[in-house]
Design a protein around this motif. Structure first.
Motif, PDB file in Angstrom:
ATOM      1  N   ARG A 143       0.824  -1.208   0.000  1.00  0.00           N
ATOM      2  CA  ARG A 143       0.000   0.000   0.000  1.00  0.00           C
ATOM      3  C   ARG A 143       0.856   1.257   0.000  1.00  0.00           C
ATOM      4  O   ARG A 143       0.539   2.230  -0.687  1.00  0.00           O
ATOM      5  CB  ARG A 143      -0.926   0.002   1.230  1.00  0.00           C
ATOM      6  CG  ARG A 143      -1.886   1.182   1.278  1.00  0.00           C
ATOM      7  CD  ARG A 143      -2.689   1.271   0.012  1.00  0.00           C
ATOM      8  NE  ARG A 143      -3.608   2.400   0.003  1.00  0.00           N
ATOM      9  CZ  ARG A 143      -4.053   2.987  -1.101  1.00  0.00           C
ATOM     10  NH1 ARG A 143      -3.657   2.556  -2.301  1.00  0.00           N
ATOM     11  NH2 ARG A 143      -4.891   4.002  -1.037  1.00  0.00           N
ATOM     12  N   ASN A 144       1.946   1.251   0.747  1.00  0.00           N
ATOM     13  CA  ASN A 144       2.841   2.408   0.772  1.00  0.00           C
ATOM     14  C   ASN A 144       3.454   2.668  -0.599  1.00  0.00           C
ATOM     15  O   ASN A 144       3.558   3.822  -1.041  1.00  0.00           O
ATOM     16  CB  ASN A 144       3.952   2.197   1.805  1.00  0.00           C
ATOM     17  CG  ASN A 144       3.429   2.139   3.223  1.00  0.00           C
ATOM     18  OD1 ASN A 144       2.354   2.646   3.525  1.00  0.00           O
ATOM     19  ND2 ASN A 144       4.193   1.521   4.107  1.00  0.00           N
ATOM     20  N   ILE A 145       3.852   1.588  -1.272  1.00  0.00           N
ATOM     21  CA  ILE A 145       4.416   1.725  -2.613  1.00  0.00           C
ATOM     22  C   ILE A 145       3.373   2.303  -3.569  1.00  0.00           C
ATOM     23  O   ILE A 145       3.666   3.201  -4.370  1.00  0.00           O
ATOM     24  CB  ILE A 145       4.928   0.363  -3.116  1.00  0.00           C
ATOM     25  CG1 ILE A 145       6.154  -0.067  -2.310  1.00  0.00           C
ATOM     26  CG2 ILE A 145       5.252   0.412  -4.611  1.00  0.00           C
ATOM     27  CD1 ILE A 145       6.637  -1.468  -2.642  1.00  0.00           C
ATOM     28  N   GLU A 146       2.144   1.818  -3.474  1.00  0.00           N
ATOM     29  CA  GLU A 146       1.075   2.313  -4.354  1.00  0.00           C
ATOM     30  C   GLU A 146       0.822   3.794  -4.135  1.00  0.00           C
ATOM     31  O   GLU A 146       0.656   4.561  -5.100  1.00  0.00           O
ATOM     32  CB  GLU A 146      -0.212   1.522  -4.105  1.00  0.00           C
ATOM     33  CG  GLU A 146      -0.141   0.070  -4.569  1.00  0.00           C
ATOM     34  CD  GLU A 146      -1.354  -0.733  -4.145  1.00  0.00           C
ATOM     35  OE1 GLU A 146      -1.562  -1.827  -4.692  1.00  0.00           O
ATOM     36  OE2 GLU A 146      -2.106  -0.256  -3.253  1.00  0.00           O
ATOM     37  N   GLN A 179       1.147   3.124   5.981  1.00  0.00           N
ATOM     38  CA  GLN A 179       1.114   2.148   7.064  1.00  0.00           C
ATOM     39  C   GLN A 179       2.526   1.778   7.509  1.00  0.00           C
ATOM     40  O   GLN A 179       3.514   2.070   6.819  1.00  0.00           O
ATOM     41  CB  GLN A 179       0.359   0.897   6.597  1.00  0.00           C
ATOM     42  CG  GLN A 179      -1.069   1.193   6.140  1.00  0.00           C
ATOM     43  CD  GLN A 179      -1.784  -0.035   5.638  1.00  0.00           C
ATOM     44  OE1 GLN A 179      -1.529  -1.151   6.094  1.00  0.00           O
ATOM     45  NE2 GLN A 179      -2.696   0.154   4.683  1.00  0.00           N
ATOM     46  N   ARG A 180       2.600   1.150   8.677  1.00  0.00           N
ATOM     47  CA  ARG A 180       3.885   0.707   9.193  1.00  0.00           C
ATOM     48  C   ARG A 180       4.355  -0.511   8.398  1.00  0.00           C
ATOM     49  O   ARG A 180       3.594  -1.454   8.158  1.00  0.00           O
ATOM     50  CB  ARG A 180       3.785   0.350  10.675  1.00  0.00           C
ATOM     51  CG  ARG A 180       3.409   1.526  11.568  1.00  0.00           C
ATOM     52  CD  ARG A 180       3.432   1.122  13.032  1.00  0.00           C
ATOM     53  NE  ARG A 180       4.791   0.816  13.474  1.00  0.00           N
ATOM     54  CZ  ARG A 180       5.653   1.733  13.895  1.00  0.00           C
ATOM     55  NH1 ARG A 180       5.312   3.018  13.937  1.00  0.00           N
ATOM     56  NH2 ARG A 180       6.880   1.379  14.290  1.00  0.00           N
ATOM     57  N   GLY A 194       5.263   4.314   6.314  1.00  0.00           N
ATOM     58  CA  GLY A 194       5.750   4.569   4.962  1.00  0.00           C
ATOM     59  C   GLY A 194       6.834   3.629   4.503  1.00  0.00           C
ATOM     60  O   GLY A 194       7.433   3.840   3.430  1.00  0.00           O
ATOM     61  N   GLY A 195       7.117   2.597   5.284  1.00  0.00           N
ATOM     62  CA  GLY A 195       8.138   1.638   4.868  1.00  0.00           C
ATOM     63  C   GLY A 195       7.859   1.079   3.486  1.00  0.00           C
ATOM     64  O   GLY A 195       6.734   0.678   3.184  1.00  0.00           O
ATOM     65  N   GLY A 196       8.874   1.069   2.635  1.00  0.00           N
ATOM     66  CA  GLY A 196       8.704   0.547   1.279  1.00  0.00           C
ATOM     67  C   GLY A 196       8.782   1.599   0.189  1.00  0.00           C
ATOM     68  O   GLY A 196       9.026   1.267  -0.982  1.00  0.00           O
ATOM     69  N   ILE A 197       8.602   2.884   0.555  1.00  0.00           N
ATOM     70  CA  ILE A 197       8.574   3.910  -0.502  1.00  0.00           C
ATOM     71  C   ILE A 197       9.938   4.128  -1.125  1.00  0.00           C
ATOM     72  O   ILE A 197      10.026   4.680  -2.228  1.00  0.00           O
ATOM     73  CB  ILE A 197       8.016   5.251   0.011  1.00  0.00           C
ATOM     74  CG1 ILE A 197       8.961   5.857   1.044  1.00  0.00           C
ATOM     75  CG2 ILE A 197       6.621   5.098   0.564  1.00  0.00           C
ATOM     76  CD1 ILE A 197       8.644   7.307   1.333  1.00  0.00           C
ATOM     77  N   CYS A 198      11.002   3.684  -0.452  1.00  0.00           N
ATOM     78  CA  CYS A 198      12.332   3.807  -1.051  1.00  0.00           C
ATOM     79  C   CYS A 198      12.432   2.977  -2.330  1.00  0.00           C
ATOM     80  O   CYS A 198      13.287   3.240  -3.174  1.00  0.00           O
ATOM     81  CB  CYS A 198      13.414   3.388  -0.059  1.00  0.00           C
ATOM     82  SG  CYS A 198      13.636   4.555   1.314  1.00  0.00           S
TER      83      CYS A 198
END
Length: 274
Positions: A143-146, A179-180, A194-198
């Motif tokens: 979800r964070n990536i999206e 989300q975490r 926001g984990g994953g947006i990198c």
């Protein structure tokens, strides 16, 4: 639509701003007078501040044209702002002559930077692209990536402009739906909003690392990440590392970004050379 009552009695009558019949601002006429010149001139600083307040009440932001999921163009929408030139003239008439005593706030259209014609031109040719994979089973990270992909999708970078990932995506918060999920902090795995947006910023880095794009700011993680080759990542954090690049092309570029079915894809589009 806002109505302004420019009425006064002697030197102490109010200037009232009416919104659907309710007073939302009240200023004295004498507030705009420069006393040391015997009430002959308008205090332009105060008038400008009042125009700023009025503009905030009627301002509607323009909407850029964009491409939908099928690549079709969704037309732009102009916005609305206070016509400061007309309002200043009307206010001067009121201030010196006492009329008009009532007026509808003059508005002017605010046009978006990206219209359908420009978008059609800069979506002609793919000049860069990159794709990475992720596990859709991790729903929070997915979800964070999206969300981050949606934030940069359809963003246009004009010639000479810089693109900041943090400025464009904004702060990653629960209120925005982030989300975490796992993140790397000082070389160790942890969880944070926001984990994953990198993965999005790293995919973007590899897509724009082409001739005509200048990498202004980029930082690597403190340990390797699985979705890009070593040294090809771009870590980002709010109030921390950012990823910034500058468009040195003579033409605008368009960023297309989407995440689906475990794939994070970014395309960089522009117009054909003339």
């Amino acid at each position: 639509m806002l109505t302004v009552f420019l009425s006064f009695l002697l030197a102490s009558a109010p200037l009232s701003v009416m919104d659907d019949g309710e007073t939302v601002d009240k200023l004295m006429k004498e507030d705009f007078e420069l006393s040391y010149v015997d009430r002959l001139l308008i205090d332009d600083v105060k008038l400008k501040l009042q125009m700023d307040v009025l503009n905030e009440k009627i301002y509607q932001e323009p909407v850029n044209a964009k491409l939908d999921d099928d690549g079709d163009i969704i037309s732009e929408k102009p916005g609305t702002a206070l016509d400061r030139v007309k309002f200043r003239k009307l206010f001067r008439d009121y201030f010196y002559d006492g009329s008009p005593t009532q007026l509808t706030l003059p508005e002017q259209r605010v046009y978006p930077r990206v219209d359908s014609e420009l978008l059609a031109q800069i979506s002609e040719k793919t000049i860069g692209s990159y794709q990475t994979s992720f596990s859709p089973n991790n729903e929070e990270r997915t979800r964070n990536i999206e969300l981050a992909a949606e934030a940069i999708d359809n963003h246009v970078v004009f010639p000479g402009e810089s693109f900041s990932f943090n400025e464009t995506v904004g702060e990653r918060t629960k209120e925005k739906g982030y989300q975490r999920a796992p993140v790397i902090i000082e070389g160790e795995l942890a969880e944070d909003i926001g984990g994953g947006i990198c993965q999005v910023s790293s995919t973007l880095y590899n897509a724009v690392d082409i001739d005509g794009m200048e990498i202004v700011e980029r930082y690597s993680h403190s340990r390797s990440v699985p979705y890009v080759p070593s040294g090809r990542d771009a870590t980002v954090s709010w109030h921390g590392p950012d990823f910034v690049f500058k468009n040195t092309y003579k033409r605008p570029i368009l960023i297309r970004a989407w995440a689906e079915n475990g794939m994070m894809t970014i395309q960089i589009l522009s117009s054909e050379p003339s």
